[in-house]
Design an enzyme around this catalytic site. Structure first.
Site, PDB file in Angstrom:
ATOM      1  CB  CYS A   2      -0.949   0.095   1.193  1.00  0.00           C
ATOM      2  SG  CYS A   2      -2.145  -1.219   1.280  1.00  0.00           S
ATOM      3  NE  ARG A  27       4.716   1.736  -0.072  1.00  0.00           N
ATOM      4  CZ  ARG A  27       5.688   1.547   0.789  1.00  0.00           C
ATOM      5  NH1 ARG A  27       6.930   1.774   0.423  1.00  0.00           N
ATOM      6  NH2 ARG A  27       5.442   1.133   2.002  1.00  0.00           N
ATOM      7  CD1 TRP A  73       0.105  -6.330  -2.721  1.00  0.00           C
ATOM      8  CD2 TRP A  73      -0.277  -6.773  -0.556  1.00  0.00           C
ATOM      9  NE1 TRP A  73       0.460  -7.640  -2.481  1.00  0.00           N
ATOM     10  CE2 TRP A  73       0.238  -7.940  -1.165  1.00  0.00           C
ATOM     11  CE3 TRP A  73      -0.593  -6.813   0.797  1.00  0.00           C
ATOM     12  CZ2 TRP A  73       0.450  -9.120  -0.461  1.00  0.00           C
ATOM     13  CZ3 TRP A  73      -0.385  -7.992   1.496  1.00  0.00           C
ATOM     14  CH2 TRP A  73       0.140  -9.126   0.862  1.00  0.00           C
ATOM     15  CG  ASN A  99       1.198   0.707   4.233  1.00  0.00           C
ATOM     16  OD1 ASN A  99       0.957  -0.499   4.102  1.00  0.00           O
ATOM     17  ND2 ASN A  99       2.419   1.210   4.193  1.00  0.00           N
ATOM     18  N   GLY A 100      -1.099  -1.054   6.300  1.00  0.00           N
ATOM     19  CA  GLY A 100      -0.776  -1.868   7.480  1.00  0.00           C
ATOM     20  C   GLY A 100      -1.932  -2.797   7.791  1.00  0.00           C
ATOM     21  CD  GLU A 483      17.379 -13.397  -6.250  1.00  0.00           C
ATOM     22  OE1 GLU A 483      16.801 -13.836  -5.248  1.00  0.00           O
ATOM     23  OE2 GLU A 483      17.059 -12.319  -6.795  1.00  0.00           O
ATOM     24  CE  LYS A 487      14.073 -11.654  -8.574  1.00  0.00           C
ATOM     25  NZ  LYS A 487      14.758 -11.340  -7.375  1.00  0.00           N
ATOM     26  CD  GLU A 490      10.114 -11.949  -6.916  1.00  0.00           C
ATOM     27  OE1 GLU A 490       9.596 -11.226  -6.061  1.00  0.00           O
ATOM     28  OE2 GLU A 490      11.246 -11.736  -7.414  1.00  0.00           O
ATOM     29  CG  HIS A 506      19.733 -36.734  -1.403  1.00  0.00           C
ATOM     30  ND1 HIS A 506      20.085 -37.920  -0.815  1.00  0.00           N
ATOM     31  CD2 HIS A 506      20.882 -36.128  -1.754  1.00  0.00           C
ATOM     32  CE1 HIS A 506      21.412 -38.012  -0.787  1.00  0.00           C
ATOM     33  NE2 HIS A 506      21.910 -36.930  -1.354  1.00  0.00           N
ATOM     34  CE  LYS A 605      11.857  -3.177  -4.872  1.00  0.00           C
ATOM     35  NZ  LYS A 605      12.587  -4.321  -5.439  1.00  0.00           N
TER      36      LYS A 605
HETATM   37  C1  AGP Z   1      12.549 -10.033  -4.411  1.00  0.00           C
HETATM   38  O1  AGP Z   1      12.518 -10.136  -5.793  1.00  0.00           O
HETATM   39  C2  AGP Z   1      11.296  -9.953  -3.736  1.00  0.00           C
HETATM   40  N1  AGP Z   1      10.328  -9.174  -4.334  1.00  0.00           N
HETATM   41  C3  AGP Z   1      11.276 -10.088  -2.235  1.00  0.00           C
HETATM   42  O2  AGP Z   1      11.619 -11.402  -1.980  1.00  0.00           O
HETATM   43  C4  AGP Z   1      12.173  -9.157  -1.381  1.00  0.00           C
HETATM   44  O3  AGP Z   1      13.513  -9.443  -1.596  1.00  0.00           O
HETATM   45  C5  AGP Z   1      11.805  -9.329   0.100  1.00  0.00           C
HETATM   46  O4  AGP Z   1      10.474  -8.948   0.277  1.00  0.00           O
HETATM   47  C6  AGP Z   1      12.710  -8.572   1.025  1.00  0.00           C
HETATM   48  O5  AGP Z   1      12.644  -7.196   0.797  1.00  0.00           O
HETATM   49  P1  AGP Z   1      13.698  -6.216   1.447  1.00  0.00           P
HETATM   50  O6  AGP Z   1      15.033  -6.540   0.865  1.00  0.00           O
HETATM   51  O7  AGP Z   1      13.224  -4.852   1.058  1.00  0.00           O
HETATM   52  O8  AGP Z   1      13.680  -6.443   2.918  1.00  0.00           O
END
Ligand code: AGP
Length: 610
Positions: A2, A27, A73, A99-100, A483, A487, A490, A506, A605
């Site tokens: 948000c 956001r 969000w 927001n929250g 990672e 990616k 997501e 395994h 984000k």
């Molecule tokens: C990464 O591509 C993500 N969108 C997410 O995992 C992100 O890294 C995570 O929410 C942590 O965010 P921060 O680094 O702002 O704490």
């Protein structure tokens, strides 16, 4: 998670609010709305992106020079026009954005319903609106006092902004757990969940802390605690550039940020590595470096991509400086009564510096009297302000929801930290020199990898219809496999898993057939031949292998469907190069699948709720 924006001054508020919402859209983007005061309250809110809201405002203009806006969000209640913010008091006099999460909203709602209040939405936010209304109408309290009183009944996290038709010269903001920044202009004030909606108008800002509120009027502002104690807050200066938050000709922020990495990695090292004597200077940590060097254990807490960077850091700090490291998901660490002892040090890593779980982990460690240091990108963020000391990435704002340049920035900082900690621990100084020297070569090597973007796009084209991917790596490249998988998940919604290459036997090997592409990071290091055997095992089961390698032996061409070459570097630094093709691969696949790369579904984000 948000975004909140606000304006009070002499200009038309709506265009400023809409522009701010566009900047904050990363956001949250399931609905958006604004409320502007002009005699009465003009509230517009719409399901969908800010463009939908803006279309509605283009048709029927909103006039007035005090207002608030929100991009949502969803937490409580589906994305819809009704659940969109702002939420308005029953008499239509004041409007609030939030927001929250208000954790005790159910109990409060039941109580208010018993008093006869009606609810239109399924949100927790509307409960706060009705509560303020109840307090304001039943007592002899001003709107500011009513907000203060209501917030004392609320359990949970909030950043809120409120305007009222009865007080057209007033904008109220308060925070507990969700970030809010007040921009101070000339006879005008701005509000933002971060600096992006503010930077165009002023660089002077006041960061609100938890438990604080801003009471802003056209002629000035006051910062108070929720308990009404006046505070004397410093004005900070923003050091971003406007162009850093614009796409600059790229189709997506994510691609721009991938291509920025030669520069952002360089910026992370700028002024920190002396090429003449290979010494490293980490200004922010200067007075604490011995605390870290002599730590019996470094516990690193983070989430998501930052957690992956922390895992790379574990390999680096243990391998280069020989200090034991443990990496924890911040969300798990905070709730399991972690055992921390004298001599331990906690390091938290966060791009945004606002992630609720990471912040809570830092607070937990601080409460136990443990030194806590931060690695953040966002200057002035809550984590950077609450930790004892820290190191900034200087990567510039990262807007794409999928983190890219922050990851390489975090690894660069962790590499410098590992080398710095290694010095003075009776380790091989020449080797440490070699690390520092090679780190300086990394930006040019990243540049070389980036030239293969088109080729990687062609590879992606052949697999963009797949439903599953496996990513394998070993050593410091195991977190890179994680990672790479994150990616892809997501932004393209393809299921992907990362595994240490040797673990494949395994369990995951059962999944391999011709429909399971396997991305293998095969770096010419101590485990190269073991990884080659793993590739043989995949190929024997008809899996298509895409290898990322610095080896030029030809083994891989024989076995793999595709080989992406990266320049050679030292083993611990190889993640800085091997991750680049994985970022590009997921980007291109997502684009080919027609996905919304910068605003993938369900994500936000900055995760400021638990
Ligand atoms: C990464 O591509 C993500 N969108 C997410 O995992 C992100 O890294 C995570 O929410 C942590 O965010 P921060 O680094 O702002 O704490």
């Amino acid at each position: 998670m948000c975004g909140i924006v606000g304006y009070i001054g002499e200009r038309e508020a709506a265009p400023i609010l809409l522009k701010g919402l566009r900047r904050l859209e990363y956001r949250g983007y399931d609905s958006a709305g604004i409320a502007v005061v002009n005699g009465t309250l003009d509230v517009r809110k719409k399901l969908g992106k800010v463009d939908v809201l803006s279309g509605e405002i283009d048709t029927h203009a909103v006039l007035g020079n005090v207002g608030i806006g929100h991009t949502r969000w969803a937490t409580h209640g589906i994305p819809s026009d009704i659940n969109a913010h702002p939420h308005v008091s029953s008499d239509g006099v004041f409007a609030l954005v939030h927001n929250g999460i208000i954790e005790n909203y159910m109990a409060l709602r039941e109580k208010l319903e018993r008093l006869g209040y009606k609810f239109q939405s399924q949100t927790d936010t509307e409960v706060l609106v009705r509560l303020i209304e109840e307090i304001h109408s039943s007592g002899n309290t001003s709107l500011v006092e009513s907000v203060q009183e209501a917030l004392r009944h609320v359990v949970g996290a909030y950043g809120i902004a409120l305007v009222s038709a009865e007080e057209p010269d007033l904008l109220i903001a308060a925070r507990n757990g969700s970030p809010l920044i007040l921009g101070v202009g000339k006879n005008e004030y701005f509000l933002g969940s971060d600096a992006s909606p503010i930077i165009e108008y002023t660089r002077d800002v006041v960061y609100l802390n938890d438990g604080e509120m801003a009471v802003v009027r056209r002629w000035g502002y006051e910062v108070l605690t929720i308990d009404n104690v006046k505070l004397d807050k410093a004005i900070d200066r923003l050091d971003w550039d406007l162009q850093e938050i614009e796409k600059g000709g790229y189709p997506h922020f994510m691609l721009k940020e991938i291509f920025e990495q030669p520069k952002s990695v360089q910026n992370a090292m700028r002024g920190r590595i002396d090429p003449a004597n290979k010494s490293i200077r980490l200004g922010g940590l200067m007075e604490y470096i011995d605390v870290l060097r002599e730590a019996s254990r470094i516990v690193i807490c983070a989430c998501g991509t930052s957690w992956h960077a922390a895992l790379v850091g574990e390999y680096m700090i243990e391998g280069i400086a020989r200090i034991p490291v443990e990496v924890e998901y911040a969300s798990e660490f905070r709730y399991r009564n972690p055992i921390l002892r004298k001599g331990d040090v906690v390091l938290v890593i966060s791009q945004s510096g606002e992630t609720a779980d990471t912040l809570a982990a830092a607070r937990e460690a601080k409460e136990q009297g443990i030194p806590v240091f931060g690695i953040c990108n966002t200057v002035g963020s809550t984590i950077s302000r609450e930790t004892d000391a820290g190191i900034y990435l200087h990567a510039g704002p990262e807007i794409g929801v999928a983190s890219t340049k922050a990851f390489t920035g975090q690894i660069t900082v962790l590499a410098m930290l590992a080398i710095k900690l290694g010095r003075g621990r009776a380790l091989d100084e020449d080797l440490l020199d070699t690390y520092a020297e090679e780190l300086l070569n990394i930006p040019a090597k990243i540049e070389e990898v980036l030239t293969q973007s088109e080729e990687i796009s062609n590879i992606g084209q052949q697999y963009s219809y797949m439903s599953n991917f496996l990513y394998l790596g070993r050593g410091a490249n195991f977190p890179v496999a994680l990672e790479g998988a994150l990616k892809l998940k997501e932004i393209s919604y393809i299921h992907a898993e990362g595994y240490p290459a040797a673990e494949m036997k395994h369990g995951p090997i059962a999944l391999i057939d011709q429909f399971m592409p396997v991305v293998v990071i095969a770096i010419k290091d101590s485990t190269y031949h073991k990884v080659l055997s793993n590739i043989e095992e995949v190929v024997a089961r008809e899996g298509a292998v895409i290898a990322v390698t610095d080896a030029d032996s030809g083994d891989l061409e024989r076995l793999c469907k595709h080989v992406i070459r990266i320049p050679s570097t030292l083993e611990f630094l190889s993640p800085l190069l091997s991750v680049i093709p994985l970022q590009l691969l997921s980007y291109h696949i997502a684009v080919q699948r027609g996905c919304d790369v910068d605003q993938p579904r369900n994500l936000a984000k900055s995760v400021t709720v638990e």
